[in-house]
Design a protein around this motif. Structure first.
Motif, PDB file in Angstrom:
ATOM      1  N   TYR A 134      -2.752   1.045  -4.091  1.00  0.00           N
ATOM      2  CA  TYR A 134      -2.216  -0.232  -3.594  1.00  0.00           C
ATOM      3  C   TYR A 134      -1.710  -1.009  -4.801  1.00  0.00           C
ATOM      4  CZ  TYR A 134      -6.667  -2.479  -5.000  1.00  0.00           C
ATOM      5  OH  TYR A 134      -7.754  -2.957  -5.693  1.00  0.00           O
TER       6      TYR A 134
ATOM      7  N   LYS B 291       0.827  -1.197   0.000  1.00  0.00           N
ATOM      8  CA  LYS B 291       0.000   0.000   0.000  1.00  0.00           C
ATOM      9  C   LYS B 291       0.861   1.246   0.000  1.00  0.00           C
ATOM     10  CE  LYS B 291      -3.552   2.284   2.839  1.00  0.00           C
ATOM     11  NZ  LYS B 291      -4.316   2.183   4.108  1.00  0.00           N
ATOM     12  N   GLU B 292       0.475   2.203  -0.841  1.00  0.00           N
ATOM     13  CA  GLU B 292       1.101   3.518  -0.849  1.00  0.00           C
ATOM     14  C   GLU B 292       0.068   4.540  -0.343  1.00  0.00           C
ATOM     15  OE1 GLU B 292       1.157   1.544  -3.770  1.00  0.00           O
ATOM     16  OE2 GLU B 292       3.060   0.663  -3.108  1.00  0.00           O
ATOM     17  N   VAL B 293       0.349   5.818  -0.540  1.00  0.00           N
ATOM     18  CA  VAL B 293      -0.540   6.850  -0.005  1.00  0.00           C
ATOM     19  C   VAL B 293      -1.918   6.797  -0.655  1.00  0.00           C
ATOM     20  CG1 VAL B 293      -0.901   9.332   0.249  1.00  0.00           C
ATOM     21  CG2 VAL B 293       1.390   8.359   0.557  1.00  0.00           C
ATOM     22  N   SER B 294      -1.956   6.753  -1.983  1.00  0.00           N
ATOM     23  CA  SER B 294      -3.230   6.808  -2.689  1.00  0.00           C
ATOM     24  C   SER B 294      -3.460   5.592  -3.588  1.00  0.00           C
ATOM     25  CB  SER B 294      -3.304   8.071  -3.548  1.00  0.00           C
ATOM     26  OG  SER B 294      -2.233   8.104  -4.494  1.00  0.00           O
TER      27      SER B 294
END
Length: 402
Positions: A109, A104-107
């Motif tokens: 996956y 998962k990243e900030v905005s």
């Protein structure tokens, strides 16, 4: 649909698994993975199969296709924690496992990586493997999807590495579901997106989009054979024309037997003819025995390269073509189509093939037509099971020669 529960995973996670009989050559798998609060953290529904090429003790290459996933288990699937993301882990058969990891990243996956392992110590699946042991294919996919979107790809996606071809289709996945709720917003793979681009017709071996039939030139007929320790075990004579559709782009490719190499293998119940050339990694025809007295074309697998560097791969192990009695050859002088998938068909010309029970390297005797009328009727249909002597006999009869 049959749904069943699996023993709780650590942290009281519970996986609800639903197996549904899927499309040809595979099972559809559906997974709803919940956390300790019974809220959905990951949902996945997909179909897949695998084709493995391996070297035998006789120093020839053969293939095995893994498509029956009905006995799958899911030990190790998890919602993840603060140190690692969600993971789908699938075990099937006695010697296969498949794992996909998510990050998962900030905005967004990501489908971070996919790994597939198989054990050639399984003598049922790999009875004659030269190298025994566990082999793992790892693909760092790193495919990003907007957070809170469900990823959809109905089209066939292919991963090919280290003699393993993985096919995926009818894929629906959402990881890191928010508040246990699945999204209604879909993020499509490129293959599923509708394109409005129209490409002019270009008559070349490269695929070109066209709304009219592509002109076909009859391919040259080639002769192929496979030998084992007992001599010739498979004979095939045929012209081959490949019809391919990829990304709504159609192409017709004739196989040139003068620039095509071939190999294969024969066993008591199966026989393989494998063709390859500069742009065809392999084109495999797998024959099988049924009811102990007939043979048929059971499987076709292909992997080939286009000029632009893209790879086209298709596998289908649930075919039923070229059915004939053991000890005879299947013959069809007229054009005939083998439909491997919606995206791949093979047109054959002047076809004659015989796996199994070959004597002195020649096509064997098959059922004879009993009268001139039956000979003419069989010729009209275009399907005969004959050898050279039968053909000469019928030709003389038709000409009135005793």
């Amino acid at each position: 649909m049959v749904c069943f529960g699996v023993s709780p995973f650590p942290s009281s996670e519970l996986v609800l698994l639903c197996l549904v009989l899927g499309a040809v050559s595979s099972f559809a798998l559906e997974l709803n993975l919940t956390d300790s609060g019974k809220a959905t953290c990951l949902y996945a529904k997909w179909q897949m199969n695998f084709t493995i090429h391996y070297e035998t003790t006789r120093k020839i290459y053969t293939i095995v296709t893994i498509s029956d996933l009905g006995n799958a288990t899911y030990s190790g699937s998890t919602c993840g924690d603060y140190q690692s993301g969600p993971k789908i882990a699938v075990q099937f058969g006695s010697s296969f496992s498949w794992t996909v990891n998510f990050t998962k990243e900030v905005s967004t996956y990501s489908i971070d990586s996919i790994s597939f392992s198989y054990d050639t110590n399984d003598n049922t699946t790999f009875p004659d493997a030269k190298e025994k042991g566990i082999f793992t294919v790892y693909d760092p996919v790193a495919f990003r999807i907007p957070l809170n979107d469900i990823f959809r790809c109905n089209s066939i996606s292919t991963l090919e590495k280290n003699d393993v071809i993985q096919h995926y289709w009818d894929v629906h996945i959402q990881a890191f579901a928010q508040n246990g709720t699945l999204s209604t917003k879909e993020f499509l793979c490129d293959e599923d997106k509708i394109s409005t681009t129209v490409v002019s017709v270009v008559h070349t071996t490269m695929p070109s989009l066209t709304t009219t039939p592509i002109p076909k030139e009859k391919p040259e007929v080639g002769s192929y054979s496979v030998n084992n320790v007992n001599g010739t075990c498979l004979l095939a004579t045929m012209g081959l024309q490949l019809n391919i559709t990829q990304d709504k782009v159609a192409s017709v490719i004739n196989i040139n037997p003068n620039t095509t190499d071939f190999t294969g293998s024969c066993h008591s119940q199966t026989a393989l003819l494998s063709l390859n050339s500069s742009n065809i990694k392999y084109l495999n025809f797998v024959f099988a025995v049924k009811n102990e007295n007939r043979f048929y074309l059971k499987e076709v697998n292909v992997s080939m390269y286009f000029i632009n560097g893209s790879v086209f791969s298709i596998a289908n192990n649930n075919l039923s073509y070229w059915d004939a009695p053991l000890g005879s050859s299947y013959m069809c002088n007229k054009e005939q189509m083998v439909s491997v998938s919606g995206a791949f068909q093979i047109n054959t010309f002047d076809l004659r093939v015989q796996p199994f029970n070959i004597i002195e390297g020649k096509y064997s005797t098959g059922p004879r037509a009993e009268s001139h009328a039956e000979v003419r009727a069989a010729a009209t249909i275009g399907h005969l099971f004959v050898d050279e002597q039968d053909y000469l006999t019928m030709a003389k009869a038709a000409a009135g020669v005793p």
